[in-house]
Design a protein around this motif. Structure first.
Motif, PDB file in Angstrom:
ATOM      1  N   SER A 112       0.809  -1.218   0.000  1.00  0.00           N
ATOM      2  CA  SER A 112       0.000   0.000   0.000  1.00  0.00           C
ATOM      3  C   SER A 112       0.846   1.273   0.000  1.00  0.00           C
ATOM      4  O   SER A 112       0.484   2.267  -0.622  1.00  0.00           O
ATOM      5  CB  SER A 112      -0.953  -0.003   1.195  1.00  0.00           C
ATOM      6  N   ARG A 113       1.959   1.240   0.698  1.00  0.00           N
ATOM      7  CA  ARG A 113       2.805   2.438   0.761  1.00  0.00           C
ATOM      8  C   ARG A 113       3.383   2.768  -0.613  1.00  0.00           C
ATOM      9  O   ARG A 113       3.375   3.925  -1.041  1.00  0.00           O
ATOM     10  CB  ARG A 113       3.931   2.207   1.767  1.00  0.00           C
ATOM     11  N   LYS A 114       3.881   1.761  -1.276  1.00  0.00           N
ATOM     12  CA  LYS A 114       4.429   1.956  -2.614  1.00  0.00           C
ATOM     13  C   LYS A 114       3.348   2.413  -3.576  1.00  0.00           C
ATOM     14  O   LYS A 114       3.575   3.278  -4.428  1.00  0.00           O
ATOM     15  CB  LYS A 114       5.070   0.652  -3.109  1.00  0.00           C
ATOM     16  N   LEU A 115       2.178   1.838  -3.442  1.00  0.00           N
ATOM     17  CA  LEU A 115       1.053   2.198  -4.300  1.00  0.00           C
ATOM     18  C   LEU A 115       0.731   3.685  -4.192  1.00  0.00           C
ATOM     19  O   LEU A 115       0.589   4.382  -5.203  1.00  0.00           O
ATOM     20  CB  LEU A 115      -0.172   1.361  -3.916  1.00  0.00           C
ATOM     21  N   ARG A 116       0.672   4.186  -2.989  1.00  0.00           N
ATOM     22  CA  ARG A 116       0.348   5.600  -2.798  1.00  0.00           C
ATOM     23  C   ARG A 116       1.476   6.516  -3.297  1.00  0.00           C
ATOM     24  O   ARG A 116       1.211   7.554  -3.900  1.00  0.00           O
ATOM     25  CB  ARG A 116       0.054   5.881  -1.324  1.00  0.00           C
ATOM     26  N   ASN A 117       2.723   6.108  -3.076  1.00  0.00           N
ATOM     27  CA  ASN A 117       3.855   6.918  -3.541  1.00  0.00           C
ATOM     28  C   ASN A 117       3.886   7.020  -5.070  1.00  0.00           C
ATOM     29  O   ASN A 117       4.141   8.093  -5.631  1.00  0.00           O
ATOM     30  CB  ASN A 117       5.174   6.331  -3.036  1.00  0.00           C
ATOM     31  N   ILE A 118       3.624   5.889  -5.740  1.00  0.00           N
ATOM     32  CA  ILE A 118       3.603   5.889  -7.216  1.00  0.00           C
ATOM     33  C   ILE A 118       2.464   6.771  -7.708  1.00  0.00           C
ATOM     34  O   ILE A 118       2.617   7.550  -8.665  1.00  0.00           O
ATOM     35  CB  ILE A 118       3.418   4.448  -7.752  1.00  0.00           C
ATOM     36  N   MET A 119       1.335   6.676  -7.061  1.00  0.00           N
ATOM     37  CA  MET A 119       0.157   7.447  -7.456  1.00  0.00           C
ATOM     38  C   MET A 119       0.426   8.952  -7.358  1.00  0.00           C
ATOM     39  O   MET A 119       0.140   9.719  -8.292  1.00  0.00           O
ATOM     40  CB  MET A 119      -1.026   7.052  -6.547  1.00  0.00           C
ATOM     41  N   ILE A 120       0.998   9.361  -6.244  1.00  0.00           N
ATOM     42  CA  ILE A 120       1.279  10.785  -6.025  1.00  0.00           C
ATOM     43  C   ILE A 120       2.355  11.286  -6.995  1.00  0.00           C
ATOM     44  O   ILE A 120       2.277  12.384  -7.529  1.00  0.00           O
ATOM     45  CB  ILE A 120       1.708  11.031  -4.558  1.00  0.00           C
ATOM     46  N   GLY A 121       3.363  10.443  -7.232  1.00  0.00           N
ATOM     47  CA  GLY A 121       4.462  10.849  -8.100  1.00  0.00           C
ATOM     48  C   GLY A 121       4.072  10.965  -9.563  1.00  0.00           C
ATOM     49  O   GLY A 121       4.462  11.913 -10.248  1.00  0.00           O
ATOM     50  N   PHE A 136      -1.446  15.884 -10.122  1.00  0.00           N
ATOM     51  CA  PHE A 136      -2.604  16.750 -10.324  1.00  0.00           C
ATOM     52  C   PHE A 136      -3.844  16.244  -9.595  1.00  0.00           C
ATOM     53  O   PHE A 136      -4.858  16.938  -9.498  1.00  0.00           O
ATOM     54  CB  PHE A 136      -2.905  16.895 -11.823  1.00  0.00           C
ATOM     55  N   LEU A 137      -3.783  14.998  -9.096  1.00  0.00           N
ATOM     56  CA  LEU A 137      -4.943  14.446  -8.391  1.00  0.00           C
ATOM     57  C   LEU A 137      -5.049  15.053  -6.991  1.00  0.00           C
ATOM     58  O   LEU A 137      -4.051  15.167  -6.272  1.00  0.00           O
ATOM     59  CB  LEU A 137      -4.838  12.927  -8.286  1.00  0.00           C
ATOM     60  N   GLY A 138      -6.240  15.391  -6.594  1.00  0.00           N
ATOM     61  CA  GLY A 138      -6.466  15.893  -5.246  1.00  0.00           C
ATOM     62  C   GLY A 138      -6.469  14.764  -4.239  1.00  0.00           C
ATOM     63  O   GLY A 138      -6.471  13.584  -4.597  1.00  0.00           O
ATOM     64  N   GLU A 139      -6.499  15.111  -2.973  1.00  0.00           N
ATOM     65  CA  GLU A 139      -6.443  14.109  -1.911  1.00  0.00           C
ATOM     66  C   GLU A 139      -7.629  13.158  -1.985  1.00  0.00           C
ATOM     67  O   GLU A 139      -7.479  11.940  -1.832  1.00  0.00           O
ATOM     68  CB  GLU A 139      -6.414  14.807  -0.549  1.00  0.00           C
ATOM     69  N   GLU A 140      -8.793  13.682  -2.242  1.00  0.00           N
ATOM     70  CA  GLU A 140      -9.993  12.837  -2.322  1.00  0.00           C
ATOM     71  C   GLU A 140      -9.909  11.877  -3.497  1.00  0.00           C
ATOM     72  O   GLU A 140     -10.246  10.693  -3.375  1.00  0.00           O
ATOM     73  CB  GLU A 140     -11.230  13.734  -2.451  1.00  0.00           C
ATOM     74  N   ALA A 141      -9.447  12.385  -4.658  1.00  0.00           N
ATOM     75  CA  ALA A 141      -9.319  11.537  -5.848  1.00  0.00           C
ATOM     76  C   ALA A 141      -8.268  10.455  -5.628  1.00  0.00           C
ATOM     77  O   ALA A 141      -8.440   9.309  -6.065  1.00  0.00           O
ATOM     78  CB  ALA A 141      -8.954  12.392  -7.064  1.00  0.00           C
ATOM     79  N   CYS A 142      -7.192  10.805  -4.934  1.00  0.00           N
ATOM     80  CA  CYS A 142      -6.145   9.818  -4.634  1.00  0.00           C
ATOM     81  C   CYS A 142      -6.681   8.710  -3.727  1.00  0.00           C
ATOM     82  O   CYS A 142      -6.428   7.520  -3.955  1.00  0.00           O
ATOM     83  CB  CYS A 142      -4.948  10.498  -3.960  1.00  0.00           C
ATOM     84  N   ASP A 143      -7.422   9.102  -2.704  1.00  0.00           N
ATOM     85  CA  ASP A 143      -7.994   8.113  -1.789  1.00  0.00           C
ATOM     86  C   ASP A 143      -8.949   7.179  -2.514  1.00  0.00           C
ATOM     87  O   ASP A 143      -8.963   5.962  -2.277  1.00  0.00           O
ATOM     88  CB  ASP A 143      -8.718   8.810  -0.639  1.00  0.00           C
ATOM     89  N   ARG A 144      -9.758   7.765  -3.406  1.00  0.00           N
ATOM     90  CA  ARG A 144     -10.716   6.950  -4.151  1.00  0.00           C
ATOM     91  C   ARG A 144      -9.999   5.960  -5.075  1.00  0.00           C
ATOM     92  O   ARG A 144     -10.364   4.778  -5.148  1.00  0.00           O
ATOM     93  CB  ARG A 144     -11.632   7.869  -4.964  1.00  0.00           C
ATOM     94  N   LEU A 145      -8.982   6.433  -5.786  1.00  0.00           N
ATOM     95  CA  LEU A 145      -8.213   5.560  -6.688  1.00  0.00           C
ATOM     96  C   LEU A 145      -7.459   4.494  -5.904  1.00  0.00           C
ATOM     97  O   LEU A 145      -7.392   3.331  -6.319  1.00  0.00           O
ATOM     98  CB  LEU A 145      -7.231   6.401  -7.521  1.00  0.00           C
TER      99      LEU A 145
END
Length: 227
Positions: A48-57, A61-70
């Motif tokens: 999960s940690r790697k998943l979130r880091n890749i997503m943010i990197g 442009f994704l907001g916090e809510e969109a990131c959480d949903r994805l």
């Protein structure tokens, strides 16, 4: 410590980097779908940690809510993409696939028959390279052995025409006939020169010899290497 990436993850990442050299996908459906393929593959590993880091990197442009949903979608779905789906999604060509080594992704539009043909061609090229490499190594070995100071120049040239398998002095003479140093010799003189050198090499332990009967009842000397 994070587990090492799977082979499929590495291949998807290379393809993603090929399409987006700046390591940021486009803010559209295609860009996010391509990123999703990488995220889904990471989610399967449960990292999960790697998943979130890749997503943010890759999608800043994704907001916090969109990131959480994805993030939730990927962790819940844990979709495993097929090689065909990935090839179509990235519109990957065979040339690109070979260039980046994304072997777990099938080129877009390739059928099973296309892949069989591709594997045959790849195997043939690999076999050809292997044969050339072995021939080069054998030649280098022959030359190194022939360069031994105990051999004369003529003995060296004849030794290089021999092999581990039996070969007749007639074949050796034919192979040397076009060489500059042998070209002036008449056919019978060439035969005698080859025969004399082969006997010398046999006497020195470089070759082993075997006399056989020819088609016209004449005897022919066959030689092969002993070192």
């Amino acid at each position: 410590m994070s587990p090492p990436p799977s082979r499929l993850e590495a291949h998807i990442r290379r393809t993603l980097e090929l399409r987006y050299p700046r390591h940021v996908v486009t803010n559209d459906t295609l860009g996010l779908d391509r990123l999703r393929a990488l995220l889904d593959t990471i989610a399967i590993q449960g990292n999960s940690r790697k998943l979130r880091n890749i997503m943010i990197g890759w999608a800043p442009f994704l907001g916090e809510e969109a990131c959480d949903r994805l993030f939730d979608q990927c962790m819940n779905a844990r979709r495993k993409w097929s090689s065909v789906e990935l090839g179509t999604l990235f519109d990957l060509t065979e040339h690109e696939r070979s260039a980046i080594g994304a072997w777990n992704i099938r080129p877009a539009g390739y059928t099973d028959d296309d892949m069989k043909r591709l594997r045959r061609e790849t195997k043939a090229r690999s076999s050809c390279r292997s044969r050339r490499r072995k021939a080069k190594e054998a030649h280098a070995k022959s030359k190194a052995a022939a360069d031994d100071i105990s051999l004369t120049e003529r003995q060296k040239s004849i030794y290089m025409q021999t092999a581990d398998a039996w070969r007749s002095t007639t074949e050796i003479g034919a192979a040397l006939a076009s060489w500059p140093e042998y070209k002036p010799l008449a056919r019978d003189a060439l035969r005698k020169a080859v025969l004399r050198a082969c006997n010398e090499l046999i006497g020195q332990g470089w070759l082993s010899g075997e006399v056989r009967s020819g088609s016209r009842r004449q005897t022919i000397l066959f030689v092969r290497r002993t070192r």
